[in-house]
Write a protein that holds these residues in place. Structure first.
Motif, PDB file in Angstrom:
ATOM      1  N   UNK A 106       0.855  -1.183   0.000  1.00  0.00           N
ATOM      2  CA  UNK A 106       0.000   0.000   0.000  1.00  0.00           C
ATOM      3  C   UNK A 106       0.890   1.231   0.000  1.00  0.00           C
ATOM      4  N   UNK A 107       0.674   2.124  -0.954  1.00  0.00           N
ATOM      5  CA  UNK A 107       1.465   3.359  -1.053  1.00  0.00           C
ATOM      6  C   UNK A 107       0.528   4.565  -1.081  1.00  0.00           C
ATOM      7  N   UNK A 108       0.946   5.610  -0.384  1.00  0.00           N
ATOM      8  CA  UNK A 108       0.179   6.856  -0.338  1.00  0.00           C
ATOM      9  C   UNK A 108       1.091   8.013  -0.701  1.00  0.00           C
ATOM     10  N   UNK A 109       0.663   8.808  -1.688  1.00  0.00           N
ATOM     11  CA  UNK A 109       1.441   9.979  -2.094  1.00  0.00           C
ATOM     12  C   UNK A 109       1.095  11.129  -1.166  1.00  0.00           C
TER      13      UNK A 109
ATOM     14  N   UNK B 199       0.296   8.178  14.020  1.00  0.00           N
ATOM     15  CA  UNK B 199      -0.240   7.627  15.253  1.00  0.00           C
ATOM     16  C   UNK B 199       0.830   7.092  16.183  1.00  0.00           C
ATOM     17  N   UNK B 200       0.392   6.246  17.115  1.00  0.00           N
ATOM     18  CA  UNK B 200       1.305   5.684  18.097  1.00  0.00           C
ATOM     19  C   UNK B 200       2.136   4.557  17.531  1.00  0.00           C
ATOM     20  N   UNK B 201       1.753   4.043  16.358  1.00  0.00           N
ATOM     21  CA  UNK B 201       2.489   2.929  15.784  1.00  0.00           C
ATOM     22  C   UNK B 201       2.075   1.581  16.331  1.00  0.00           C
ATOM     23  N   UNK B 202       1.102   1.568  17.237  1.00  0.00           N
ATOM     24  CA  UNK B 202       0.705   0.300  17.840  1.00  0.00           C
ATOM     25  C   UNK B 202       0.112  -0.644  16.814  1.00  0.00           C
ATOM     26  N   UNK B 203      -0.709  -0.106  15.898  1.00  0.00           N
ATOM     27  CA  UNK B 203      -1.319  -0.962  14.889  1.00  0.00           C
ATOM     28  C   UNK B 203      -0.287  -1.608  13.992  1.00  0.00           C
ATOM     29  N   UNK B 204       0.679  -0.830  13.503  1.00  0.00           N
ATOM     30  CA  UNK B 204       1.717  -1.387  12.639  1.00  0.00           C
ATOM     31  C   UNK B 204       2.616  -2.346  13.404  1.00  0.00           C
ATOM     32  N   UNK B 205       2.900  -2.019  14.659  1.00  0.00           N
ATOM     33  CA  UNK B 205       3.721  -2.927  15.472  1.00  0.00           C
ATOM     34  C   UNK B 205       3.010  -4.263  15.662  1.00  0.00           C
TER      35      UNK B 205
ATOM     36  N   UNK C 225       7.307  -4.496   6.424  1.00  0.00           N
ATOM     37  CA  UNK C 225       8.068  -3.247   6.495  1.00  0.00           C
ATOM     38  C   UNK C 225       7.111  -2.082   6.257  1.00  0.00           C
ATOM     39  N   UNK C 226       7.456  -0.924   6.807  1.00  0.00           N
ATOM     40  CA  UNK C 226       6.641   0.278   6.650  1.00  0.00           C
ATOM     41  C   UNK C 226       7.537   1.487   6.862  1.00  0.00           C
ATOM     42  N   UNK C 227       7.243   2.562   6.156  1.00  0.00           N
ATOM     43  CA  UNK C 227       8.044   3.772   6.322  1.00  0.00           C
ATOM     44  C   UNK C 227       7.832   4.733   5.170  1.00  0.00           C
ATOM     45  N   UNK C 228       8.696   5.719   5.075  1.00  0.00           N
ATOM     46  CA  UNK C 228       8.607   6.703   4.003  1.00  0.00           C
ATOM     47  C   UNK C 228       9.189   6.142   2.725  1.00  0.00           C
TER      48      UNK C 228
ATOM     49  N   UNK D 160      10.327   8.418  -3.031  1.00  0.00           N
ATOM     50  CA  UNK D 160       9.801   9.589  -3.723  1.00  0.00           C
ATOM     51  C   UNK D 160       8.801  10.365  -2.895  1.00  0.00           C
ATOM     52  N   UNK D 161       8.811  10.166  -1.591  1.00  0.00           N
ATOM     53  CA  UNK D 161       7.845  10.834  -0.724  1.00  0.00           C
ATOM     54  C   UNK D 161       6.681   9.928  -0.406  1.00  0.00           C
ATOM     55  N   UNK D 162       5.815  10.404   0.434  1.00  0.00           N
ATOM     56  CA  UNK D 162       4.702   9.587   0.860  1.00  0.00           C
ATOM     57  C   UNK D 162       5.168   8.472   1.784  1.00  0.00           C
ATOM     58  N   UNK D 163       4.328   7.471   1.985  1.00  0.00           N
ATOM     59  CA  UNK D 163       4.730   6.351   2.832  1.00  0.00           C
ATOM     60  C   UNK D 163       4.122   5.057   2.292  1.00  0.00           C
ATOM     61  N   UNK D 164       4.677   3.963   2.746  1.00  0.00           N
ATOM     62  CA  UNK D 164       4.275   2.659   2.226  1.00  0.00           C
ATOM     63  C   UNK D 164       4.151   1.660   3.376  1.00  0.00           C
TER      64      UNK D 164
END
Length: 358
Positions: free
Chosen positions: A309-312, A321-327, A341-344, A347-351
């Motif tokens: 999933x990518x968001x521009x 957020x708190x990161x609890x959901x991704x953790x 994996x998750x992060x910026x 080219x910008x945005x996050x994935x």
């Protein structure tokens, strides 16, 4: 249906006792009994039957009263040997000692001391009746009983250790289940409530048919949240699982004002974990990059499912957020041997990216 394992567990001692009782009364086995104390053998009489019964039939209560039954067996053994019967039922003594070492709870040390004193008195009674056991025989017989008691004690400690291990595993399992439920609640509540908040905020600037449509979407989102929460909390009586269709999830996010491009390659994915990954990523997109183009790609292979999933967005909160959901998602994916994996993005945005074994 009869539980054969349970029946055999409760009848093994009575069965052994019955076999010893019958075998002791057979003339062909009367010469195979235990001989201790050096007294000459004598024919069986009524007192012999009493001695045999005390030794053999007392085994029937060994499971429930281990020390009391050992006392009866020992008394029967003393009567047997001091009377010169030397019956086959003497084999019940090591069985009763083993059982007492295994099953006796409180008073084990007192019982061991008491039986030791009784054994010394038993040995001392033979010279009064014209017999006597050599010192080596007295010591060897006592040590053999001590070894049998020790084996029973070892079995008891093993049983206690196994019970403790199972208790610890049960506690760890309950803790893990509570953590899992907390993560599930976080996922469900965060996603649906976020969508409802965004939709409600948008409704402030709408009127007419668009307002009705938006309010209907809010109602549908709330009903779906209630359905998923009811299913989650009903874990002790599980019913049908909620619809985990990714199409429905993506369409719900679109109605909340998030432009989402959805691509699915391969057979339709019916993985609850893949659904949760997409849901958490879309929730973050709604919260921290509302209105930014978002793409969802799901690829179903022979061995794994790949979700990306990518968001521009130029928003600084990459995962928000708190990161609890991704953790929590990372833990779940790791638990099944996948990768997360998750992060910026470069080219910008996050994935958010996950590989889940199929």
């Amino acid at each position: 249906m009869i539980n054969l394992r349970r029946v055999s567990k409760h009848t093994v001692f009575p069965l052994i006792g019955l076999l010893l009782f019958v075998g002791s009364l057979l003339p062909s086995l009367q010469t195979f009994g235990t001989q201790f104390g050096g007294l000459p053998s004598r024919p069986y009489d009524a007192l012999a039957v009493v001695a045999v019964a005390l030794q053999s039939l007392s085994l029937a209560g060994c499971r429930r009263w281990p020390i009391a039954m050992l006392t009866l067996v020992a008394a029967g053994f003393a009567l047997d040997q001091l009377s010169g019967y030397h019956s086959f039922a003497g084999s019940a003594l090591p069985v009763a000692v083993l059982n007492a070492g295994w099953r006796a709870g409180r008073g084990r040390r007192t019982a061991a001391i008491g039986f030791t004193v009784a054994y010394l008195l038993f040995v001392a009674a033979f010279p009064l009746r014209g017999g006597g056991e050599p010192a080596a025989g007295v010591v060897a017989f006592y040590l053999s009983l001590v070894v049998v008691w020790g084996i029973g004690a070892w079995l008891r400690s093993t049983r206690v250790a196994e019970a403790e291990r199972r208790r610890r595993i049960a506690e760890e399992t309950r803790a893990a289940e509570r953590a899992r439920l907390a993560r599930e609640l976080h996922d469900v509540v965060t996603h649906h409530v976020t969508a409802m908040v965004v939709q409600t905020e948008s409704a402030r600037y709408l009127s007419g048919d668009r307002l009705d449509q938006t309010l209907a979407t809010v109602t549908g989102t709330g009903r779906q949240a209630i359905a998923e929460l009811r299913n989650l909390l009903d874990v002790l009586n599980p019913g049908p699982q909620p619809d985990l269709g990714l199409d429905t999830l993506v369409e719900q996010t679109r109605r909340a004002g998030q432009p989402v491009e959805f691509t699915e390659v391969g057979p339709p994915v019916e993985s609850g974990l893949a659904y949760r990954v997409v849901r958490e990523a879309l929730t973050n997109a709604l919260k921290h990059a509302h209105g930014s183009p978002t793409s969802v790609q799901v690829r179903r292979g022979d061995e794994d499912i790949t979700v990306e999933i990518r968001t521009d967005s130029e928003a600084d909160a990459a995962v928000g957020g708190s990161g609890r959901g991704l953790a929590g998602l990372r833990e779940r994916v790791d638990d099944v041997g996948g990768e997360f994996s998750a992060g910026r993005g470069e080219g910008g945005g996050f994935y958010v990216r996950a590989r889940i074994p199929a």
